[in-house]
Design a protein around this motif. Structure first.
Motif, PDB file in Angstrom:
ATOM      1  N   LEU A 141      27.184  38.742  44.705  1.00  0.00           N
ATOM      2  CA  LEU A 141      27.736  38.927  43.358  1.00  0.00           C
ATOM      3  C   LEU A 141      29.259  38.848  43.341  1.00  0.00           C
ATOM      4  CD1 LEU A 141      25.617  42.058  42.377  1.00  0.00           C
ATOM      5  CD2 LEU A 141      25.233  39.738  41.558  1.00  0.00           C
ATOM      6  N   ALA A 142      29.895  39.151  44.460  1.00  0.00           N
ATOM      7  CA  ALA A 142      31.350  39.260  44.488  1.00  0.00           C
ATOM      8  C   ALA A 142      31.996  37.944  44.086  1.00  0.00           C
ATOM      9  CB  ALA A 142      31.817  39.672  45.880  1.00  0.00           C
ATOM     10  N   ALA A 143      32.896  38.024  43.113  1.00  0.00           N
ATOM     11  CA  ALA A 143      33.584  36.831  42.612  1.00  0.00           C
ATOM     12  C   ALA A 143      34.795  37.286  41.814  1.00  0.00           C
ATOM     13  CB  ALA A 143      32.655  35.991  41.740  1.00  0.00           C
ATOM     14  N   TYR A 144      35.625  36.328  41.450  1.00  0.00           N
ATOM     15  CA  TYR A 144      36.816  36.650  40.634  1.00  0.00           C
ATOM     16  C   TYR A 144      36.600  36.148  39.208  1.00  0.00           C
ATOM     17  CZ  TYR A 144      41.515  36.825  38.773  1.00  0.00           C
ATOM     18  OH  TYR A 144      42.590  37.100  37.985  1.00  0.00           O
ATOM     19  N   PHE A 145      37.092  36.965  38.252  1.00  0.00           N
ATOM     20  CA  PHE A 145      37.035  36.547  36.837  1.00  0.00           C
ATOM     21  C   PHE A 145      38.121  37.272  36.066  1.00  0.00           C
ATOM     22  CE2 PHE A 145      35.550  37.522  32.471  1.00  0.00           C
ATOM     23  CZ  PHE A 145      35.580  36.235  31.967  1.00  0.00           C
ATOM     24  N   ASP A 146      38.787  36.566  35.169  1.00  0.00           N
ATOM     25  CA  ASP A 146      39.669  37.212  34.204  1.00  0.00           C
ATOM     26  C   ASP A 146      39.503  36.520  32.857  1.00  0.00           C
ATOM     27  OD1 ASP A 146      41.453  34.990  33.903  1.00  0.00           O
ATOM     28  OD2 ASP A 146      42.560  35.613  35.680  1.00  0.00           O
ATOM     29  N   LEU A 147      40.042  37.171  31.822  1.00  0.00           N
ATOM     30  CA  LEU A 147      39.842  36.679  30.453  1.00  0.00           C
ATOM     31  C   LEU A 147      40.940  35.736  29.979  1.00  0.00           C
ATOM     32  CD1 LEU A 147      38.629  39.959  28.716  1.00  0.00           C
ATOM     33  CD2 LEU A 147      37.316  37.843  28.945  1.00  0.00           C
ATOM     34  N   THR A 148      41.926  35.477  30.836  1.00  0.00           N
ATOM     35  CA  THR A 148      43.062  34.679  30.365  1.00  0.00           C
ATOM     36  C   THR A 148      42.687  33.220  30.121  1.00  0.00           C
ATOM     37  OG1 THR A 148      43.804  34.101  32.600  1.00  0.00           O
ATOM     38  CG2 THR A 148      44.620  36.165  31.654  1.00  0.00           C
ATOM     39  N   GLY A 149      41.697  32.720  30.890  1.00  0.00           N
ATOM     40  CA  GLY A 149      41.370  31.304  30.791  1.00  0.00           C
ATOM     41  C   GLY A 149      42.342  30.426  31.548  1.00  0.00           C
ATOM     42  N   GLU A 150      43.301  31.045  32.235  1.00  0.00           N
ATOM     43  CA  GLU A 150      44.303  30.287  32.986  1.00  0.00           C
ATOM     44  C   GLU A 150      43.842  30.103  34.427  1.00  0.00           C
ATOM     45  OE1 GLU A 150      46.923  29.064  31.481  1.00  0.00           O
ATOM     46  OE2 GLU A 150      46.488  30.070  29.567  1.00  0.00           O
ATOM     47  N   ARG A 151      44.350  29.041  35.060  1.00  0.00           N
ATOM     48  CA  ARG A 151      44.052  28.806  36.475  1.00  0.00           C
ATOM     49  C   ARG A 151      44.673  29.932  37.303  1.00  0.00           C
ATOM     50  NH1 ARG A 151      42.072  23.932  37.806  1.00  0.00           N
ATOM     51  NH2 ARG A 151      42.805  24.209  39.954  1.00  0.00           N
ATOM     52  N   ASN A 152      43.932  30.381  38.292  1.00  0.00           N
ATOM     53  CA  ASN A 152      44.404  31.457  39.140  1.00  0.00           C
ATOM     54  C   ASN A 152      43.938  31.177  40.566  1.00  0.00           C
ATOM     55  OD1 ASN A 152      44.650  34.044  40.543  1.00  0.00           O
ATOM     56  ND2 ASN A 152      44.896  34.966  38.524  1.00  0.00           N
ATOM     57  N   PRO A 153      44.842  31.250  41.544  1.00  0.00           N
ATOM     58  CA  PRO A 153      44.436  30.954  42.927  1.00  0.00           C
ATOM     59  C   PRO A 153      43.338  31.871  43.451  1.00  0.00           C
ATOM     60  CG  PRO A 153      46.640  31.942  42.844  1.00  0.00           C
ATOM     61  CD  PRO A 153      46.285  31.587  41.460  1.00  0.00           C
ATOM     62  N   LEU A 154      43.136  33.038  42.804  1.00  0.00           N
ATOM     63  CA  LEU A 154      42.094  33.956  43.266  1.00  0.00           C
ATOM     64  C   LEU A 154      40.690  33.384  43.061  1.00  0.00           C
ATOM     65  CD1 LEU A 154      43.529  37.394  42.101  1.00  0.00           C
ATOM     66  CD2 LEU A 154      43.504  36.427  44.404  1.00  0.00           C
ATOM     67  N   TYR A 155      40.528  32.490  42.077  1.00  0.00           N
ATOM     68  CA  TYR A 155      39.223  31.838  41.937  1.00  0.00           C
ATOM     69  C   TYR A 155      38.872  31.094  43.219  1.00  0.00           C
ATOM     70  CZ  TYR A 155      38.890  32.713  36.884  1.00  0.00           C
ATOM     71  OH  TYR A 155      38.784  33.298  35.649  1.00  0.00           O
ATOM     72  N   GLU A 156      39.835  30.375  43.734  1.00  0.00           N
ATOM     73  CA  GLU A 156      39.615  29.609  44.958  1.00  0.00           C
ATOM     74  C   GLU A 156      39.511  30.532  46.179  1.00  0.00           C
ATOM     75  OE1 GLU A 156      39.009  26.597  47.622  1.00  0.00           O
ATOM     76  OE2 GLU A 156      39.036  26.401  45.430  1.00  0.00           O
ATOM     77  N   GLU A 157      40.380  31.537  46.247  1.00  0.00           N
ATOM     78  CA  GLU A 157      40.432  32.397  47.430  1.00  0.00           C
ATOM     79  C   GLU A 157      39.202  33.296  47.552  1.00  0.00           C
ATOM     80  OE1 GLU A 157      44.042  34.627  47.459  1.00  0.00           O
ATOM     81  OE2 GLU A 157      45.304  32.863  47.078  1.00  0.00           O
ATOM     82  N   ILE A 158      38.750  33.850  46.408  1.00  0.00           N
ATOM     83  CA  ILE A 158      37.657  34.830  46.464  1.00  0.00           C
ATOM     84  C   ILE A 158      36.302  34.166  46.222  1.00  0.00           C
ATOM     85  CG2 ILE A 158      36.701  36.898  45.394  1.00  0.00           C
ATOM     86  CD1 ILE A 158      39.567  37.778  44.789  1.00  0.00           C
ATOM     87  N   THR A 159      36.154  33.513  45.074  1.00  0.00           N
ATOM     88  CA  THR A 159      34.840  32.977  44.714  1.00  0.00           C
ATOM     89  C   THR A 159      34.419  31.842  45.632  1.00  0.00           C
ATOM     90  OG1 THR A 159      35.289  33.574  42.408  1.00  0.00           O
ATOM     91  CG2 THR A 159      33.434  32.101  42.826  1.00  0.00           C
ATOM     92  N   VAL A 160      35.292  30.873  45.821  1.00  0.00           N
ATOM     93  CA  VAL A 160      34.925  29.708  46.635  1.00  0.00           C
ATOM     94  C   VAL A 160      35.158  29.984  48.124  1.00  0.00           C
ATOM     95  CG1 VAL A 160      35.272  27.236  47.001  1.00  0.00           C
ATOM     96  CG2 VAL A 160      35.531  28.202  44.706  1.00  0.00           C
ATOM     97  N   GLY A 161      36.412  30.289  48.477  1.00  0.00           N
ATOM     98  CA  GLY A 161      36.725  30.510  49.887  1.00  0.00           C
ATOM     99  C   GLY A 161      36.005  31.715  50.468  1.00  0.00           C
TER     100      GLY A 161
END
Length: 604
Positions: free
Chosen positions: A80-100
């Motif tokens: 279940l662990a993943a990154y999400f925020d409501l800004t809709g902006e690109r954030n390196p944490l999507y790549e670092e946490i969810t994918v990487g």
């Protein structure tokens, strides 16, 4: 010998869904919660192993701990662990946490015998449809938002790297429970509850909507995935949600009916206008607006899903529906608005003091104090008897004031001084008259203090304390009103007036103080069992403080300064800039001239 339970790992085990899964599986599996180091802990049913998905070494160390304690065979890993925020902006944490992070986890799991890896993706990975479209697992994916992109890229990575580990791409709809606890749904309900004008508009087709999924139905689906893990395909995409979709307009109307008992109108507005409004709220007014531009862009996306695959491979279908659950959600909101707002991570201050629980608390407060009232009133009566001395002191002040005109010779024409010329120049009453008026004022005020002080000795005439207060206020201003020539009479009236007020309503209990007001817990100071002062007592002090803070420095004429410094019995107007340099010979000063070397007069 008891059979050893199968081991199930849940990443993100402290979250909304993770905690529910752990609680649901508590009696069935040996549970391990993988989560970052934080103050929150997963439910007690799971052992907490702290990991950091951005660090390969930390992930490996955490799983080594799991291997030591639970062995190399894992029935299922629910990721279940993943990154999400409501800004809709690109954030390196999507790549670092969810994918990487998923890549690092998969690599470490290669050292285990993993019977199933469930990646919790999202229904929103699919491209949005239009009203009438039904989305299934073969519907195109669309990576037009950072959150969607992270889910799609992670699915692709798992597809390429899972090796011998069977995988499931679970794509649930918007998850909610009986308190709401879905950010989009909760904010929609809150806008209607608060009668926010923005709750009457929508920047898209009101027929569009999306599937939702009750938390209990999601945990049921995951349990079935684990139970049937050996019968499932080695790679499976699965949509999970309620087949019925309420359009946004219909959902608004139903929420409005449940909350307001009447129709809630919602109108379509242009997307440009909605974006401008969101920008004004967020960037111009500095308000924390939930609606963001990217939400406006996807307002026409419609998500009605086909769950045939879940029915066929799991024998699953939802037992709840949003339409049937909405009344429970709204009832929970009405019963405890502040608690509901906190549960949904909204600003509870907006609804503090409202709702059924707040009303019940008020009733309990009233019942408690009705029970306490007889004893408290007896205590107040006892306090009143202990303070009788204050009223006797007021009577004594009245006796003194009654005799003071004789003490200060206010009726003696010779005591008026030799200032008649100045009196005539300034158009004032004759000093003899002003002294006499002051004397009669003191006599009348003394009689009133004796009268009100005597009446206040009886609880039936508690209002008499206010009469004493009024008489005291008059004494404070009478010397100014009459331009009293006698400095002694001025000082006497000021002191007696202040004492009369103090011993009428400040030292003894102020009349009219209610039991409810004194026992209001919100106003009881620390260490007290009741509130010793009411707002009726505090307001005059606040008003005087505000007056003193806001009023400019009071300037007296030079003549007033000379009168004060000289100690003359004559009033400021009568001395007219004179000061005594001996006991009988007046010396006239020019405006601005000082009585003493180095001492400047007050400003003119």
């Amino acid at each position: 010998m008891a059979k050893r339970k199968d081991t199930v790992i849940v990443t993100g085990s402290t979250g909304f869904i993770g905690s529910a899964l752990v609680n649901s599986f508590a009696d069935r599996f040996a549970l391990v919660g993988l989560d970052r180091a934080a103050t929150r802990q997963p439910p007690p049913a799971a052992e907490c192993v702290c990991i950091d998905l951005t660090s390969e070494d930390v992930v490996a160390a955490g799983l080594a701990r799991v291997r030591t304690a639970y062995g190399a065979r894992l029935a299922s890993v629910i990721h279940l662990a993943a990154y999400f925020d409501l800004t809709g902006e690109r954030n390196p944490l999507y790549e670092e946490i969810t994918v990487g992070g998923t890549e690092k986890l998969l690599r470490a799991l290669k050292q285990f015998e993993v019977e199933q890896f469930v990646f919790m993706s999202s229904m929103l990975a699919h491209k949005g449809g239009r009203p009438g479209d039904i989305i299934d697992e073969d519907w195109p994916l669309e990576s037009n938002l950072p959150y969607r992109t992270s889910k799609i890229e992670t699915e692709r990575l798992i597809h390429e790297q899972h090796g011998a580990i069977p995988v499931v791409y679970a794509r649930p709809a918007g998850v909610y429970d009986d308190l709401g606890r879905n950010a989009f749904l909760a904010n929609q309900i809150a806008r209607i509850y608060e009668e926010d004008p923005t709750g009457h508009v929508y920047p898209g087709d009101l027929r569009t909507g999306q599937s939702f999924l009750h938390l209990e139905d999601l945990t049921d689906a995951v349990a079935r995935l684990i139970d049937r893990r050996k019968k499932l395909p080695t790679e499976l995409a699965l949509l999970l949600g309620e087949p019925e979709v309420m359009g946004y307009g219909e959902l608004q109307a139903e929420i409005g009916r449940l909350i307001r008992g009447e129709n809630w109108e919602t109108r379509e507005v242009p997307k440009a206008l909605a974006k401008a409004g969101a920008w004004v709220q967020q960037d111009v007014l500095g308000e924390e607006s939930f609606v963001r531009p990217w939400m406006v862009d996807i307002a026409d996306d419609h998500y009605a899903i086909d769950i045939s695959r879940a029915r066929n491979v799991l024998g699953w279908q939802p037992r709840h529906s949003l339409r049937e659950t909405l009344p429970r959600i709204v009832d929970a909101l009405k019963a405890d608005p502040a608690g509901w707002y906190r549960a949904n991570k909204l600003d509870a201050a907006k609804v503090a003091g409202s709702g059924t629980k707040a009303r019940e608390k008020d009733k309990a407060f009233e019942a408690k104090h009705d029970k306490m009232k007889p004893g408290h009133m007896a205590e107040m009566a006892g306090m009143g008897k202990q303070m009788l001395w204050a009223h006797f002191l007021v009577i004594t002040l009245g006796v003194w004031l009654l005799t003071s005109p004789l003490q200060f010779a206010l009726f003696d024409p010779a005591a008026a001084g030799t200032v008649r010329d100045v009196t005539q120049e300034r158009g004032l009453w004759e000093p003899v008259l002003r002294n006499a008026l002051t004397g009669w004022s003191d006599i009348v005020s003394g009689l009133l203090l004796m009268l009100f002080g005597g009446l206040a000795l009886s609880p039936r005439f508690s209002w008499a304390q206010w009469g004493t207060t009024i008489a005291g206020l008059w004494l404070l201003f009478a010397p100014l009103f009459f331009w009293t020539p006698s400095a002694a009479a001025t000082m006497n009236d000021t002191i007696v007036g202040a004492l009369a007020i103090a011993f009428s309503v400040l030292v003894p209990m102020m009349p009219g103080m209610s039991h409810e007001g004194m026992m209001d817990e919100s106003t009881v100071p620390p260490g007290w069992t009741y509130s010793p002062s009411s707002w009726l007592q505090r307001l005059p002090i606040i008003a005087l403080g505000f007056f003193g803070f806001s009023s400019p420095a009071i300037s007296l004429p030079t003549s007033s300064a000379m009168w004060v410094l000289s100690g003359s019995r004559s009033s400021p107007a009568e001395t007219a800039g004179t000061a005594r340099n001996s006991s009988s010979h007046p010396t006239f000063l020019e405006p601005g001239q000082s009585l003493m070397p180095g001492l400047a007069p007050w400003p003119i």
